[in-house]
Design a protein around this motif. Structure first.
Motif, PDB file in Angstrom:
ATOM      1  N   VAL A 236     -24.240 -34.581 -22.822  1.00 20.84           N
ATOM      2  CA  VAL A 236     -25.346 -33.622 -22.894  1.00 20.84           C
ATOM      3  C   VAL A 236     -24.835 -32.250 -23.306  1.00 20.84           C
ATOM      4  CG1 VAL A 236     -27.088 -32.411 -21.527  1.00 20.84           C
ATOM      5  CG2 VAL A 236     -26.809 -34.867 -21.259  1.00 20.84           C
ATOM      6  N   ALA A 237     -23.713 -31.813 -22.729  1.00 20.28           N
ATOM      7  CA  ALA A 237     -23.152 -30.505 -23.077  1.00 20.28           C
ATOM      8  C   ALA A 237     -22.707 -30.480 -24.535  1.00 20.28           C
ATOM      9  CB  ALA A 237     -21.985 -30.169 -22.159  1.00 20.28           C
ATOM     10  N   ALA A 238     -22.026 -31.521 -24.987  1.00 18.14           N
ATOM     11  CA  ALA A 238     -21.548 -31.563 -26.374  1.00 18.14           C
ATOM     12  C   ALA A 238     -22.720 -31.565 -27.350  1.00 18.14           C
ATOM     13  CB  ALA A 238     -20.664 -32.783 -26.591  1.00 18.14           C
ATOM     14  N   ALA A 239     -23.738 -32.370 -27.077  1.00 17.24           N
ATOM     15  CA  ALA A 239     -24.905 -32.409 -27.963  1.00 17.24           C
ATOM     16  C   ALA A 239     -25.615 -31.060 -27.976  1.00 17.24           C
ATOM     17  CB  ALA A 239     -25.858 -33.513 -27.518  1.00 17.24           C
ATOM     18  N   GLY A 240     -25.737 -30.440 -26.819  1.00 17.86           N
ATOM     19  CA  GLY A 240     -26.376 -29.134 -26.747  1.00 17.86           C
ATOM     20  C   GLY A 240     -25.618 -28.081 -27.531  1.00 17.86           C
TER      21      GLY A 240
ATOM     22  N   LEU B 289     -24.650 -24.486 -32.132  1.00 20.70           N
ATOM     23  CA  LEU B 289     -23.783 -24.030 -33.222  1.00 20.70           C
ATOM     24  C   LEU B 289     -24.411 -24.313 -34.585  1.00 20.70           C
ATOM     25  CD1 LEU B 289     -20.310 -25.088 -31.799  1.00 20.70           C
ATOM     26  CD2 LEU B 289     -21.192 -22.762 -32.036  1.00 20.70           C
ATOM     27  N   GLY B 290     -25.064 -25.442 -34.714  1.00 21.38           N
ATOM     28  CA  GLY B 290     -25.759 -25.753 -35.965  1.00 21.38           C
ATOM     29  C   GLY B 290     -26.888 -24.776 -36.239  1.00 21.38           C
ATOM     30  N   PHE B 291     -27.627 -24.420 -35.212  1.00 23.42           N
ATOM     31  CA  PHE B 291     -28.709 -23.453 -35.373  1.00 23.42           C
ATOM     32  C   PHE B 291     -28.157 -22.082 -35.751  1.00 23.42           C
ATOM     33  CE2 PHE B 291     -31.724 -20.343 -33.570  1.00 23.42           C
ATOM     34  CZ  PHE B 291     -32.820 -20.656 -34.359  1.00 23.42           C
ATOM     35  N   GLN B 292     -27.042 -21.689 -35.147  1.00 26.49           N
ATOM     36  CA  GLN B 292     -26.446 -20.404 -35.488  1.00 26.49           C
ATOM     37  C   GLN B 292     -25.927 -20.401 -36.927  1.00 26.49           C
ATOM     38  OE1 GLN B 292     -23.662 -20.025 -32.268  1.00 26.49           O
ATOM     39  NE2 GLN B 292     -25.150 -18.961 -30.978  1.00 26.49           N
ATOM     40  N   PHE B 293     -25.389 -21.522 -37.378  1.00 27.99           N
ATOM     41  CA  PHE B 293     -24.971 -21.618 -38.778  1.00 27.99           C
ATOM     42  C   PHE B 293     -26.183 -21.516 -39.698  1.00 27.99           C
ATOM     43  CE2 PHE B 293     -24.126 -24.019 -42.638  1.00 27.99           C
ATOM     44  CZ  PHE B 293     -23.024 -23.328 -43.117  1.00 27.99           C
ATOM     45  N   TYR B 294     -27.280 -22.153 -39.297  1.00 21.60           N
ATOM     46  CA  TYR B 294     -28.505 -22.093 -40.103  1.00 21.60           C
ATOM     47  C   TYR B 294     -29.030 -20.661 -40.201  1.00 21.60           C
ATOM     48  CZ  TYR B 294     -33.345 -22.501 -41.482  1.00 21.60           C
ATOM     49  OH  TYR B 294     -34.532 -22.325 -42.123  1.00 21.60           O
TER      50      TYR B 294
ATOM     51  N   GLY C 207     -20.895 -14.231 -42.552  1.00 28.10           N
ATOM     52  CA  GLY C 207     -20.167 -13.453 -41.545  1.00 28.10           C
ATOM     53  C   GLY C 207     -20.932 -13.419 -40.232  1.00 28.10           C
ATOM     54  N   LEU C 208     -22.260 -13.265 -40.340  1.00 30.24           N
ATOM     55  CA  LEU C 208     -23.114 -13.299 -39.144  1.00 30.24           C
ATOM     56  C   LEU C 208     -23.025 -14.660 -38.469  1.00 30.24           C
ATOM     57  CD1 LEU C 208     -25.378 -12.171 -37.306  1.00 30.24           C
ATOM     58  CD2 LEU C 208     -27.005 -13.055 -39.002  1.00 30.24           C
ATOM     59  N   ALA C 209     -23.102 -15.726 -39.263  1.00 30.17           N
ATOM     60  CA  ALA C 209     -23.006 -17.076 -38.699  1.00 30.17           C
ATOM     61  C   ALA C 209     -21.661 -17.269 -38.009  1.00 30.17           C
ATOM     62  CB  ALA C 209     -23.190 -18.123 -39.799  1.00 30.17           C
ATOM     63  N   PHE C 210     -20.584 -16.813 -38.655  1.00 28.57           N
ATOM     64  CA  PHE C 210     -19.253 -16.945 -38.065  1.00 28.57           C
ATOM     65  C   PHE C 210     -19.161 -16.175 -36.751  1.00 28.57           C
ATOM     66  CE2 PHE C 210     -14.842 -15.521 -37.589  1.00 28.57           C
ATOM     67  CZ  PHE C 210     -14.201 -16.755 -37.555  1.00 28.57           C
ATOM     68  N   ASP C 211     -19.686 -14.944 -36.733  1.00 23.19           N
ATOM     69  CA  ASP C 211     -19.651 -14.140 -35.502  1.00 23.19           C
ATOM     70  C   ASP C 211     -20.448 -14.795 -34.384  1.00 23.19           C
ATOM     71  OD1 ASP C 211     -18.079 -12.273 -36.758  1.00 23.19           O
ATOM     72  OD2 ASP C 211     -19.732 -10.868 -37.168  1.00 23.19           O
ATOM     73  N   LEU C 212     -21.651 -15.279 -34.673  1.00 20.67           N
ATOM     74  CA  LEU C 212     -22.464 -15.949 -33.656  1.00 20.67           C
ATOM     75  C   LEU C 212     -21.762 -17.191 -33.114  1.00 20.67           C
ATOM     76  CD1 LEU C 212     -26.006 -15.746 -35.293  1.00 20.67           C
ATOM     77  CD2 LEU C 212     -25.226 -14.509 -33.266  1.00 20.67           C
ATOM     78  N   MET C 213     -21.193 -17.961 -34.009  1.00 19.81           N
ATOM     79  CA  MET C 213     -20.527 -19.190 -33.597  1.00 19.81           C
ATOM     80  C   MET C 213     -19.252 -18.898 -32.803  1.00 19.81           C
ATOM     81  SD  MET C 213     -21.228 -21.389 -37.052  1.00 19.81           S
ATOM     82  CE  MET C 213     -20.529 -22.934 -36.519  1.00 19.81           C
TER      83      MET C 213
ATOM     84  N   THR D 243     -20.194 -17.986 -29.266  1.00 18.33           N
ATOM     85  CA  THR D 243     -20.579 -19.187 -28.524  1.00 18.33           C
ATOM     86  C   THR D 243     -19.355 -20.017 -28.146  1.00 18.33           C
ATOM     87  OG1 THR D 243     -22.718 -19.224 -29.631  1.00 18.33           O
ATOM     88  CG2 THR D 243     -21.997 -21.268 -28.595  1.00 18.33           C
ATOM     89  N   VAL D 244     -18.421 -20.193 -29.077  1.00 21.25           N
ATOM     90  CA  VAL D 244     -17.208 -20.969 -28.772  1.00 21.25           C
ATOM     91  C   VAL D 244     -16.381 -20.276 -27.691  1.00 21.25           C
ATOM     92  CG1 VAL D 244     -15.007 -21.767 -29.736  1.00 21.25           C
ATOM     93  CG2 VAL D 244     -17.126 -22.152 -30.990  1.00 21.25           C
ATOM     94  N   ALA D 245     -16.271 -18.947 -27.769  1.00 20.90           N
ATOM     95  CA  ALA D 245     -15.545 -18.210 -26.722  1.00 20.90           C
ATOM     96  C   ALA D 245     -16.235 -18.364 -25.368  1.00 20.90           C
ATOM     97  CB  ALA D 245     -15.427 -16.739 -27.093  1.00 20.90           C
ATOM     98  N   SER D 246     -17.561 -18.337 -25.359  1.00 22.93           N
ATOM     99  CA  SER D 246     -18.302 -18.534 -24.106  1.00 22.93           C
ATOM    100  C   SER D 246     -18.081 -19.934 -23.549  1.00 22.93           C
ATOM    101  CB  SER D 246     -19.793 -18.306 -24.329  1.00 22.93           C
ATOM    102  OG  SER D 246     -20.045 -16.985 -24.697  1.00 22.93           O
TER     103      SER D 246
END
Length: 107
Positions: free
Chosen positions: A40-44, A49-54, A63-69, A72-75
């Motif tokens: 569930v965590a991995a799918a979420g 991350l896919g939505f942030q890339f979109y 650059g915005l997509a990279f920063d958002l992602m 999220t990865v750091a969190s």
């Protein structure tokens, strides 16, 4: 904010909270429950991350997509390591109490 936009933001926040709660539950569970919360965590997080890339793709700002992602990865890393550390400390505390034996009677 419109009523429809409020509901969409509320569901998005609830989805992200569910993903982070499942992530933090991984060290605390065992067996099939750990597998379930991991999936569930991995799918979420993959969908987040896919939505942030979109978002970056739609704005033509990768650059915005990279920063958002990256945020999220750091969190994800910090929340998982924090939960794992708390679980280990709690486990060590319980094991030390078990080794000491029952407390003496108060009489």
């Amino acid at each position: 904010m419109s009523e429809e936009g409020f509901g969409l933001h509320l569901w998005g926040a609830a989805f992200q909270a569910c993903s982070f709660l499942c992530l933090m539950a991984i060290p605390w569970t065992d067996g099939k429950a750990r597998l379930f919360v991991s999936i569930v965590a991995a799918a979420g997080f993959l969908s987040i991350l896919g939505f942030q890339f979109y978002i970056g793709y739609a704005e033509q700002d990768f650059g915005l997509a990279f920063d958002l992602m990256m945020v999220t990865v750091a969190s994800i890393i910090l929340y998982f390591l924090g939960s794992w550390l708390v679980e280990r400390l709690f486990r060590l505390y319980l094991l030390s109490r078990r080794r000491k034996g029952p407390p003496p009677p108060n009489s």
